[in-house]
Design a protein around this motif. Structure first.
Motif, PDB file in Angstrom:
ATOM      1  N   LEU A   1       0.846  -1.180   0.000  1.00  0.00           N
ATOM      2  CA  LEU A   1       0.000   0.000   0.000  1.00  0.00           C
ATOM      3  C   LEU A   1       0.891   1.243   0.000  1.00  0.00           C
ATOM      4  CD1 LEU A   1      -1.645   0.319   3.552  1.00  0.00           C
ATOM      5  CD2 LEU A   1       0.453  -0.894   3.054  1.00  0.00           C
ATOM      6  N   ASP A   2       0.265   2.400  -0.036  1.00  0.00           N
ATOM      7  CA  ASP A   2       1.040   3.643  -0.095  1.00  0.00           C
ATOM      8  C   ASP A   2       1.681   3.939   1.251  1.00  0.00           C
ATOM      9  OD1 ASP A   2       1.933   6.288  -0.925  1.00  0.00           O
ATOM     10  OD2 ASP A   2       0.247   7.059   0.219  1.00  0.00           O
ATOM     11  N   SER A   3       0.866   3.943   2.289  1.00  0.00           N
ATOM     12  CA  SER A   3       1.319   4.252   3.637  1.00  0.00           C
ATOM     13  C   SER A   3       0.420   3.504   4.607  1.00  0.00           C
ATOM     14  CB  SER A   3       1.230   5.762   3.896  1.00  0.00           C
ATOM     15  OG  SER A   3       1.315   6.048   5.271  1.00  0.00           O
ATOM     16  N   PRO A   4       0.948   3.024   5.728  1.00  0.00           N
ATOM     17  CA  PRO A   4       0.122   2.251   6.660  1.00  0.00           C
ATOM     18  C   PRO A   4      -0.874   3.070   7.456  1.00  0.00           C
ATOM     19  CG  PRO A   4       2.347   2.499   7.535  1.00  0.00           C
ATOM     20  CD  PRO A   4       2.369   3.036   6.130  1.00  0.00           C
ATOM     21  N   SER A   5      -0.813   4.410   7.360  1.00  0.00           N
ATOM     22  CA  SER A   5      -1.721   5.214   8.191  1.00  0.00           C
ATOM     23  C   SER A   5      -2.377   6.372   7.460  1.00  0.00           C
ATOM     24  CB  SER A   5      -0.964   5.765   9.408  1.00  0.00           C
ATOM     25  OG  SER A   5       0.064   6.654   9.004  1.00  0.00           O
ATOM     26  N   THR A   6      -2.233   6.437   6.142  1.00  0.00           N
ATOM     27  CA  THR A   6      -2.883   7.501   5.381  1.00  0.00           C
ATOM     28  C   THR A   6      -3.463   6.931   4.098  1.00  0.00           C
ATOM     29  OG1 THR A   6      -0.798   8.098   4.290  1.00  0.00           O
ATOM     30  CG2 THR A   6      -1.358   9.310   6.291  1.00  0.00           C
ATOM     31  N   GLY A   7      -4.103   7.816   3.329  1.00  0.00           N
ATOM     32  CA  GLY A   7      -4.664   7.377   2.051  1.00  0.00           C
ATOM     33  C   GLY A   7      -5.840   6.448   2.266  1.00  0.00           C
ATOM     34  N   PHE A   8      -5.748   5.238   1.725  1.00  0.00           N
ATOM     35  CA  PHE A   8      -6.846   4.285   1.809  1.00  0.00           C
ATOM     36  C   PHE A   8      -6.532   3.131   2.749  1.00  0.00           C
ATOM     37  CE2 PHE A   8      -7.066   5.900  -2.719  1.00  0.00           C
ATOM     38  CZ  PHE A   8      -8.022   6.861  -2.424  1.00  0.00           C
ATOM     39  N   ALA A   9      -5.520   3.302   3.614  1.00  0.00           N
ATOM     40  CA  ALA A   9      -5.107   2.222   4.510  1.00  0.00           C
ATOM     41  C   ALA A   9      -6.244   1.774   5.422  1.00  0.00           C
ATOM     42  CB  ALA A   9      -3.908   2.671   5.341  1.00  0.00           C
ATOM     43  N   PHE A  10      -7.052   2.737   5.901  1.00  0.00           N
ATOM     44  CA  PHE A  10      -8.091   2.372   6.850  1.00  0.00           C
ATOM     45  C   PHE A  10      -9.284   1.710   6.164  1.00  0.00           C
ATOM     46  CE2 PHE A  10      -6.397   6.049   9.610  1.00  0.00           C
ATOM     47  CZ  PHE A  10      -5.345   5.245  10.042  1.00  0.00           C
ATOM     48  N   VAL A  11      -9.427   1.925   4.880  1.00  0.00           N
ATOM     49  CA  VAL A  11     -10.437   1.177   4.118  1.00  0.00           C
ATOM     50  C   VAL A  11     -10.042  -0.302   4.109  1.00  0.00           C
ATOM     51  CG1 VAL A  11     -11.556   0.886   1.879  1.00  0.00           C
ATOM     52  CG2 VAL A  11     -10.947   3.185   2.674  1.00  0.00           C
ATOM     53  N   LEU A  12      -8.755  -0.561   3.893  1.00  0.00           N
ATOM     54  CA  LEU A  12      -8.256  -1.935   3.932  1.00  0.00           C
ATOM     55  C   LEU A  12      -8.436  -2.538   5.321  1.00  0.00           C
ATOM     56  CD1 LEU A  12      -6.715  -4.340   2.678  1.00  0.00           C
ATOM     57  CD2 LEU A  12      -4.588  -3.188   3.327  1.00  0.00           C
ATOM     58  N   ARG A  13      -8.073  -1.784   6.351  1.00  0.00           N
ATOM     59  CA  ARG A  13      -8.203  -2.312   7.713  1.00  0.00           C
ATOM     60  C   ARG A  13      -9.651  -2.662   8.020  1.00  0.00           C
ATOM     61  NH1 ARG A  13      -4.626  -0.058  12.408  1.00  0.00           N
ATOM     62  NH2 ARG A  13      -3.284  -1.485  11.264  1.00  0.00           N
ATOM     63  N   ASN A  14     -10.569  -1.825   7.561  1.00  0.00           N
ATOM     64  CA  ASN A  14     -11.986  -2.072   7.790  1.00  0.00           C
ATOM     65  C   ASN A  14     -12.438  -3.381   7.176  1.00  0.00           C
ATOM     66  OD1 ASN A  14     -14.873  -1.009   8.400  1.00  0.00           O
ATOM     67  ND2 ASN A  14     -14.934  -1.389   6.200  1.00  0.00           N
ATOM     68  N   VAL A  15     -12.050  -3.644   5.932  1.00  0.00           N
ATOM     69  CA  VAL A  15     -12.500  -4.870   5.268  1.00  0.00           C
ATOM     70  C   VAL A  15     -11.822  -6.097   5.862  1.00  0.00           C
ATOM     71  CG1 VAL A  15     -10.824  -4.951   3.347  1.00  0.00           C
ATOM     72  CG2 VAL A  15     -13.149  -5.826   3.017  1.00  0.00           C
ATOM     73  N   LEU A  16     -10.554  -5.978   6.244  1.00  0.00           N
ATOM     74  CA  LEU A  16      -9.878  -7.120   6.863  1.00  0.00           C
ATOM     75  C   LEU A  16     -10.506  -7.448   8.212  1.00  0.00           C
ATOM     76  CD1 LEU A  16      -6.109  -6.377   6.069  1.00  0.00           C
ATOM     77  CD2 LEU A  16      -7.609  -8.050   4.957  1.00  0.00           C
ATOM     78  N   GLU A  17     -10.827  -6.414   8.972  1.00  0.00           N
ATOM     79  CA  GLU A  17     -11.469  -6.612  10.277  1.00  0.00           C
ATOM     80  C   GLU A  17     -12.808  -7.311  10.122  1.00  0.00           C
ATOM     81  OE1 GLU A  17     -13.252  -3.283  12.880  1.00  0.00           O
ATOM     82  OE2 GLU A  17     -11.156  -3.429  13.542  1.00  0.00           O
ATOM     83  N   LYS A  18     -13.570  -6.890   9.127  1.00  0.00           N
ATOM     84  CA  LYS A  18     -14.878  -7.522   8.888  1.00  0.00           C
ATOM     85  C   LYS A  18     -14.744  -8.976   8.447  1.00  0.00           C
ATOM     86  CE  LYS A  18     -17.601  -3.397   7.935  1.00  0.00           C
ATOM     87  NZ  LYS A  18     -18.408  -2.633   6.941  1.00  0.00           N
ATOM     88  N   ASN A  19     -13.547  -9.337   7.951  1.00  0.00           N
ATOM     89  CA  ASN A  19     -13.296 -10.722   7.539  1.00  0.00           C
ATOM     90  C   ASN A  19     -12.530 -11.501   8.607  1.00  0.00           C
ATOM     91  OD1 ASN A  19     -14.010 -11.462   4.455  1.00  0.00           O
ATOM     92  ND2 ASN A  19     -13.634  -9.264   4.646  1.00  0.00           N
ATOM     93  N   GLY A  20     -12.536 -10.985   9.835  1.00  0.00           N
ATOM     94  CA  GLY A  20     -11.966 -11.720  10.955  1.00  0.00           C
ATOM     95  C   GLY A  20     -10.473 -11.583  11.153  1.00  0.00           C
TER      96      GLY A  20
END
Length: 328
Positions: A140-159
């Motif tokens: 990804l681009d950066s672990p704390s900016t851009g679209f990183a939290f969109v990724l975290r959200n989907v991973l969290e929803k997938n356990g």
């Protein structure tokens, strides 16, 4: 009397010369713009290529950025005046959560909206589902900016727990696709026009991850607030040129030329650029017809940052990050 007339003549000449210099200076409106090469930059590419900036009396120099850290730190320092970026980057740096080191307190503001986005998780061919990515590296681009939290959200929803994948910063979408090609990552977040290239090259399309959030403001145009206030007329001219470019893009007669412009500037084949141009006038990632901000979409971005950003804190409202003065 003759001496007085000569002095008056010289004075008049000097005033005329100064007026000419002043007029020339006023017309020399140079703007340094830094952006991510890709579909969201198409209005900037078109405005420059088709002369909309020139018609407004502004000269725009475009610099593609390798990553958000380079973009944001150099915007804050004043090397660049305007950036085409994700609004989450602006919020992160304004709230002290950016990853790049800045040399002063950021004072940034959004000056117009561009679009939401389609963000795909693209993986090496052997991985077919999100579950397959447990324990793997994700580019990804950066672990704390851009679209990183969109990724975290989907991973969290997938356990997935926070340590179930390793996030590796590679930079912009082009750089992330190259990381896949070089097998430096198992998966990456990819946007158009590079999603089409990845699909053609045989990478797995795991899934699009923004649509599950509902409204989401992704791409915007931002500026240093002090610069924008000091150069109000120049900013207005820039926005007007951008809106004319958006009108031009939405004209079906210009589709073929839009494809050529995107391909040339993003340095991709026209075949890869074509789906992107289709997507900028319809669908989830369409450019807003009037360059407006989606307030609800910004609230989604803020909610994700309040949930995942570090240090955790309460963010501001829309008016802290967007000012419609120049747009209006």
């Amino acid at each position: 009397r003759e001496g007085s007339m000569i002095i008056k003549s010289i004075a008049a000449g000097l005033l005329l010369a100064l007026a000419s210099v002043s007029a020339a200076y006023a017309q020399q409106r140079n703007i340094e713009v830094v952006l991510f090469a890709g579909t969201s930059a198409l209005p900037v590419y078109v405005a420059k290529d088709k002369g909309f900036f020139e018609r407004e009396g502004v000269n725009v120099n475009i610099t593609p950025t390798p990553n958000s850290g380079f973009q944001m730190t150099n915007l804050v320092s004043g090397k660049f005046n305007i950036a085409g970026t994700a609004i989450d980057n602006l919020i992160a740096y304004m709230e002290g959560q950016g990853t790049g080191k800045v040399d002063r307190e950021p004072d940034l503001i959004t000056i117009m909206g561009i679009s939401s986005t389609e963000l795909n998780i693209v993986a090496q061919p052997e991985y077919k589902t999100i579950a397959d990515l447990k324990g793997k590296d994700i580019a990804l681009d950066s672990p704390s900016t851009g679209f990183a939290f969109v990724l975290r959200n989907v991973l969290e929803k997938n356990g997935f727990g926070v340590n179930d994948t390793k996030w590796v910063p590679f930079g912009g979408t082009r750089e992330r696709l190259n990381a896949l090609r070089e097998k430096k990552a198992a998966a990456a977040m990819i946007t158009e026009p590079f999603t089409t290239q990845a699909r053609a090259e045989g990478f797995s399309m795991i899934g699009e991850i923004v649509s599950v959030l509902g409204p989401y403001q992704a791409n915007v145009q931002i500026a240093n607030r002090p610069w924008a206030k000091a150069n109000e007329d120049t900013v207005v001219r820039y926005i007007r040129a951008m809106l004319n470019a958006i009108d031009w893009i939405y004209d079906p007669a210009n589709k073929a030329e839009s494809i050529k412009i995107l391909a040339m500037n993003a340095k991709i084949p026209e075949a890869a650029a074509a789906p992107s141009v289709n997507g900028v006038t319809s669908g989830q990632a369409a450019i807003d017809r009037k360059g407006a901000i989606n307030a609800e979409g910004v609230r989604t971005v803020i909610a994700l940052r309040e949930k995942y950003g570090q240090p955790q804190k309460k963010m501001g409202g829309l008016d802290k990050y967007y000012d419609a003065t120049w747009y209006n």
